[in-house]
Design a protein around this motif. Structure first.
Motif, mmCIF file in Angstrom:
data_model
loop_
_atom_site.group_PDB
_atom_site.id
_atom_site.type_symbol
_atom_site.label_atom_id
_atom_site.label_comp_id
_atom_site.label_asym_id
_atom_site.label_seq_id
_atom_site.Cartn_x
_atom_site.Cartn_y
_atom_site.Cartn_z
ATOM 1 N N ASN A 1 2.318 10.944 7.610
ATOM 2 C CA ASN A 1 1.496 11.757 8.514
ATOM 3 C C ASN A 1 -0.002 11.517 8.373
ATOM 4 O O ASN A 1 -0.741 11.658 9.345
ATOM 5 C CB ASN A 1 1.810 13.242 8.306
ATOM 6 N N THR A 2 -0.457 11.165 7.151
ATOM 7 C CA THR A 2 -1.909 11.009 6.975
ATOM 8 C C THR A 2 -2.390 9.583 7.174
ATOM 9 O O THR A 2 -3.585 9.363 7.388
ATOM 10 C CB THR A 2 -2.331 11.472 5.568
ATOM 11 N N CYS A 3 -1.477 8.601 7.107
ATOM 12 C CA CYS A 3 -1.901 7.196 7.222
ATOM 13 C C CYS A 3 -1.236 6.461 8.384
ATOM 14 O O CYS A 3 -1.909 5.867 9.219
ATOM 15 C CB CYS A 3 -1.587 6.443 5.930
ATOM 16 N N ALA B 1 0.829 -1.203 0.000
ATOM 17 C CA ALA B 1 0.000 0.000 0.000
ATOM 18 C C ALA B 1 0.865 1.255 0.000
ATOM 19 O O ALA B 1 0.561 2.243 -0.693
ATOM 20 C CB ALA B 1 -0.928 -0.004 1.214
ATOM 21 N N ALA B 2 1.962 1.248 0.752
ATOM 22 C CA ALA B 2 2.866 2.399 0.777
ATOM 23 C C ALA B 2 3.492 2.619 -0.593
ATOM 24 O O ALA B 2 3.603 3.751 -1.080
ATOM 25 C CB ALA B 2 3.951 2.185 1.834
ATOM 26 N N GLU B 3 3.900 1.519 -1.226
ATOM 27 C CA GLU B 3 4.498 1.628 -2.558
ATOM 28 C C GLU B 3 3.514 2.233 -3.558
ATOM 29 O O GLU B 3 3.889 3.087 -4.374
ATOM 30 C CB GLU B 3 4.930 0.231 -3.009
ATOM 31 N N GLU B 4 2.261 1.823 -3.463
ATOM 32 C CA GLU B 4 1.231 2.354 -4.354
ATOM 33 C C GLU B 4 1.017 3.845 -4.126
ATOM 34 O O GLU B 4 0.921 4.638 -5.078
ATOM 35 C CB GLU B 4 -0.075 1.596 -4.105
ATOM 36 N N LEU B 5 0.971 4.257 -2.871
ATOM 37 C CA LEU B 5 0.701 5.657 -2.554
ATOM 38 C C LEU B 5 1.835 6.579 -3.001
ATOM 39 O O LEU B 5 1.601 7.752 -3.323
ATOM 40 C CB LEU B 5 0.480 5.820 -1.047
ATOM 41 N N PHE C 1 7.553 1.977 6.295
ATOM 42 C CA PHE C 1 8.652 2.930 6.412
ATOM 43 C C PHE C 1 9.836 2.516 5.535
ATOM 44 O O PHE C 1 10.503 3.363 4.925
ATOM 45 C CB PHE C 1 9.129 3.032 7.864
ATOM 46 N N ASP C 2 10.109 1.218 5.489
ATOM 47 C CA ASP C 2 11.229 0.737 4.683
ATOM 48 C C ASP C 2 11.032 1.080 3.202
ATOM 49 O O ASP C 2 11.976 1.465 2.503
ATOM 50 C CB ASP C 2 11.386 -0.780 4.848
ATOM 51 N N VAL C 3 9.783 0.947 2.718
ATOM 52 C CA VAL C 3 9.472 1.306 1.334
ATOM 53 C C VAL C 3 9.675 2.801 1.123
ATOM 54 O O VAL C 3 10.259 3.242 0.121
ATOM 55 C CB VAL C 3 8.026 0.903 0.989
ATOM 56 N N ILE C 4 9.187 3.589 2.075
ATOM 57 C CA ILE C 4 9.313 5.049 1.965
ATOM 58 C C ILE C 4 10.769 5.469 2.020
ATOM 59 O O ILE C 4 11.225 6.336 1.257
ATOM 60 C CB ILE C 4 8.497 5.728 3.090
ATOM 61 N N ARG C 5 11.536 4.843 2.920
ATOM 62 C CA ARG C 5 12.951 5.195 3.051
ATOM 63 C C ARG C 5 13.705 4.897 1.757
ATOM 64 O O ARG C 5 14.574 5.659 1.325
ATOM 65 C CB ARG C 5 13.551 4.414 4.222
ATOM 66 N N GLU D 1 3.677 12.587 -1.558
ATOM 67 C CA GLU D 1 4.963 12.795 -0.935
ATOM 68 C C GLU D 1 5.140 11.833 0.245
ATOM 69 O O GLU D 1 4.178 11.545 0.963
ATOM 70 C CB GLU D 1 5.087 14.237 -0.429
ATOM 71 N N PRO D 2 6.366 11.327 0.451
ATOM 72 C CA PRO D 2 6.592 10.374 1.544
ATOM 73 C C PRO D 2 6.094 10.861 2.907
ATOM 74 O O PRO D 2 5.455 10.112 3.646
ATOM 75 C CB PRO D 2 8.111 10.204 1.537
#
Length: 825
Positions: free
Chosen positions: A653-655, A638-642, A688-692, A647-648
């Motif tokens: 902050n929103t999810c 889901a993080a990868e899709e978003l 977080f790992d995906v976002i990082r 923006e990371p």
């Protein structure tokens, strides 16, 4: 006469505190108490003898922290040397006093077990086995497993004791003032687990004084069928002139313990801060009192690590959907060892109102024992509902029962001698509630009389293994009415007769009744209602079926099981606006169930989260719910899709932070438990790992909110609390410098100076290591006066923390996050 025989005739007394008295005698900060077995044996012998002369019947060996993690090849003394010396000292004291039993004392390892920690279950069993083998060979009279804060570690210790000795086993756990263990266990859940494992006496110690323990003692006596133990601290600790003291002296202890003895407990003693004088008062209190052992409460209870489900008048819903029959997606997931389908189905059924989850992973092409064990482990990480293993493979059954954290349900046994011979020994060894089908070598009897005879046969055979009727649910078997017009009536008559004539409990797989008919839910729901009226205690159904749940809720209202029809009203008050079945998912609740259900773990609150709750079916909602429910793979996807169009920091902050906050609120309210909290943190970490990775690719730094040092103080190897705090702080964006356990004050101070951190977190579990914490705080105040210090641990209180100079006392990991936000932002 052995200890169990004497327990039948009189109230027995344990000794009192050891570590607190060693401190008074000069135990240095960071010095391991068990080493005194070798360096100061005369003092240990005298301490044991003083307790025996004060009136105690059972002394505990000075082995509370003796295990391979402390005493190994890198230490001055080996484990065998330490435990052997402890036993020799205890035996000498008993000889000199002319009386007394010796309890081999097993304390916690200081580590969390998987899936929420790093210690493997079987390694934990081995750690305890090593001590048990030494102590049993040296002549211990019983084994005491004490100060346990996690039922999973407790089970590992019990299995080690049972499998490697023939000694009686007593077990006591730590509760907080809310009546919960660290990982969420309640008295009823602990009792179910320990009685299933055939522990000889159970209760509580440490953590609380006798005043706080009184209501917990009453609850134990209400549910326990074995002798109950209460070993409280001498009240709550505080610091005076650099020394740890306790607020309840012998006089106050006697007054408080009189009320507990009046309740009818069977074994009493003391823990931290108590002395021979405290035990002398207990001995005076018990004189003239008759021992009143608990009677068999005849409660049918299945448990998880945190909750207990009782089978009685209030019907229990067992979710049937984790089953590969007719589910191509599930079959594929099993072949690929992909647990995501199982976890989603488990959560969905919990949201729909299931109280227990049935697990069936039977496919001919898979390794069923391996997959069943994996499924049990994974489900235990994200749900507090008890589980029912559904298998005919006895190896799969055995592996699941062994690693299960609680008293499991076993589906199933039947009247065939071969099956009973295979299943009942497992239930005797590991405990459990057994589903027993009314069929035998001659097949399924066509009459109620025939099925009753099979049920009686099963009861008789189970009794040979010490398995009582209370731990058996008889399945009267549903025969489809499309081929057997009298099938439903025969089943209903059998259900009634098992209740009225045999005094037993019943269960049915309801949907079998309608095979071959159109609109099957109509038949299923009406038959379900008829079965409930006939006395059915549990049903294996699809909790996502609205007709079935409507029948269940309606029956409870009509049978006066739903006070003021509150559950029914809550389920259908918005029926004109939304689907009742989907309300939980749409609102973003972590789990949703009817409040009228039998006792299980609670559900997180549904109030709005700061920043709002993402709704709908988009990526934000999926990420929010994935973090909320602890689904790591989903969270990462889901993080990868978003990140394609957000923006990371917006994603965080929103999810993610709102989801963690929601779980945190549930944890603080006592409706979410530690394993769920940590699994949500792990899901957030996956995102977080995906976002990082995305930030690294763009050349931007994700940034951290600030640095925090964490350490378990000198002399203490129990880093459970510190590790939990680290996981949560990292997932709230802080950079954690984890110095580990048994950390000298000088190193903590040096690191704080060099890294110029704003906040240090210190942890201590044992009374004997609190002076090291106090010295660390003093060093920080002198060398790094800008640093704020938060402290936590089982032996600390807010007042105690203030007295040793800490800036904040944090009762749990969430409190540490809150304080970090206050100090750092």
């Amino acid at each position: 006469m052995n200890v169990l025989q004497e327990l039948k005739t009189k109230i027995l007394l344990f000794d009192g505190g050891t570590g607190s008295l060693l401190q008074e005698a000069g135990l240095k900060p960071g010095e391991l108490p068990e080493t005194w077995n070798i360096t100061r044996p005369d003092f240990i012998v005298k301490l044991h003898r003083d307790y025996l002369e004060a009136g105690c019947d059972i002394i505990k060996t000075n082995t509370f922290g003796a295990n391979r993690f402390k005493y190994n090849s890198s230490f001055e003394y080996g484990l065998k040397e330490i435990v052997t010396a402890a036993m020799e000292n205890a035996k000498r004291a008993v000889r000199e006093a002319g009386k007394g039993y010796i309890a081999l004392d097993l304390g916690p390892t200081g580590k969390l077990l998987k899936p929420i920690g790093q210690l493997e279950f079987e390694e934990a069993v081995t750690v305890y086995r090593e001590v048990v083998e030494i102590g049993a060979a040296q002549g211990a009279d019983l084994i005491l497993i004490e100060t346990m804060s996690d039922t999973y570690e407790l089970k590992a210790a019990v299995l080690a004791a049972r499998e490697n000795s023939a000694l009686p086993v007593f077990a006591t756990v730590i509760f907080d003032e809310k009546g919960k263990m660290l990982t969420g266990g309640t008295p009823k859940a602990v009792i179910g687990l320990l009685e299933g494992l055939r522990v000889d006496a159970i209760g509580m110690n440490c953590g609380l004084g006798p005043i706080q323990m009184k209501p917990l003692a009453a609850e134990f006596l209400k549910y326990a069928s074995v002798p109950v133990i209460v070993n409280p601290n001498a009240g709550l600790p505080r610091s005076e002139d650099g020394k740890t003291v306790y607020d309840i002296g012998p006089d106050e202890f006697e007054t408080a313990m009189k009320e507990i003895l009046d309740l009818g407990i069977n074994v009493a003693g003391g823990c931290c801060g108590t002395t021979p004088e405290h035990i002398k008062r207990l001995d005076r209190l018990r004189k003239g009192r008759e021992q009143k052992l608990p009677g068999d409460k005849q409660l049918t209870v299945a448990t998880s690590y945190a909750s207990a489900v009782e089978f009685g008048a209030d019907p229990v819903i067992i979710g049937e959907r984790i089953n590969p029959t007719g589910k191509a997606k599930y079959k594929q997931a099993l072949n690929e060892k992909n647990m995501e389908f199982i976890l989603e189905e488990g959560i969905s059924q919990q949201e729909s109102g299931a109280h227990v989850l049935d697990i069936n992973v039977g496919l001919p092409e898979i390794d069923e024992p391996e997959i069943m064990a994996l499924a049990v482990q994974e489900l235990q990480g994200i749900t507090e509902l008890p589980l029912q293993i559904d298998t005919t493979n006895t190896e799969a059954m055995a592996r699941a029962m062994r690693i299960y954290n609680g008293k499991i349900m076993v589906n199933s046994v039947n009247g065939k001698q071969e099956i009973m011979d295979a299943v009942f020994p497992l239930v005797k060894r590991y405990g459990g509630v057994v589903v027993a089908l009314t069929l035998d070598e001659q097949g399924i009897p066509g009459t109620s009389e025939g099925r009753i005879e099979v049920a009686q046969k099963i009861y008789r055979e189970a009794e040979k293994y010490g398995i009582g009727k209370k731990d058996i649910l008889i399945d009267a078997l549903c025969m489809t009415v499309s081929s057997d017009p009298l099938g439903a009536l025969t089943t209903l008559e059998t259900v009634r007769r098992i209740r009225d004539e045999l005094g037993g409990k019943t269960i049915l797989g309801v949907s079998n009744i309608s095979f071959g008919l159109p609109v099957r839910e109509n038949i299923n729901a009406n038959f379900f209602t008829m079965a409930l009226y006939s006395g059915l205690n549990a049903a294996i159904i699809n909790p996502g079926s609205e007709p079935m749940m409507c029948a269940y809720r309606s029956f409870r209202a009509l049978a006066a099981l739903d006070e003021n029809c509150a559950g029914y009203i809550d389920a259908y008050k918005d029926a004109g606006q939304t689907s009742a079945a989907g309300a939980g998912l749409i609102s973003g609740d972590m789990y949703s169930k009817s409040p009228e259900t039998p006792e299980t773990a609670g559900t997180p609150e549904t109030s709005e989260t700061p920043g709002g709750v993402p709704s709908g079916e988009g990526g934000e909602a999926r990420l929010f719910l994935s973090v909320l429910k602890g689904l790591k793979e989903q969270a990462g996807r889901a993080a990868e899709e978003l990140l394609f169009d957000k923006e990371p920091l917006d994603v965080i902050n929103t999810c993610m932070i709102p989801a963690l906050d929601r779980v945190g609120k549930g944890y603080e309210a006592g409706t979410v438990f530690l394993p769920q909290l940590l699994m949500s943190a792990e899901a957030a970490k996956a995102a977080f790992d995906v976002i990082r990775e995305k930030l690294d690719e763009s050349g931007r730094s994700g940034g951290k909110k600030g640095k925090i040092i964490l350490a378990t103080v000198k002399g203490d190897i129990h880093d459970i609390g510190k590790n939990i705090v680290r996981v949560l702080l990292e997932n709230y964006g802080y950079e954690v410098i984890d110095l580990g356990k048994d950390v000298p004050p000088e190193r903590i101070v040096r690191e704080a100076e060099e890294k110029h951190v704003p906040l240090v977190g210190l942890s201590a579990l044992m009374t004997t290591t609190v002076p090291a914490m106090q010295r660390t705080i003093a060093g920080l105040k002198e060398k790094a006066p800008w640093v704020k210090v938060m402290v936590g641990g089982a032996v600390l209180t807010p007042e105690y923390a203030e007295m040793i100079g800490a800036d904040a006392y944090c009762s749990d990991a969430l409190a540490s996050v809150s304080y970090a936000r206050k100090i750092i932002g």
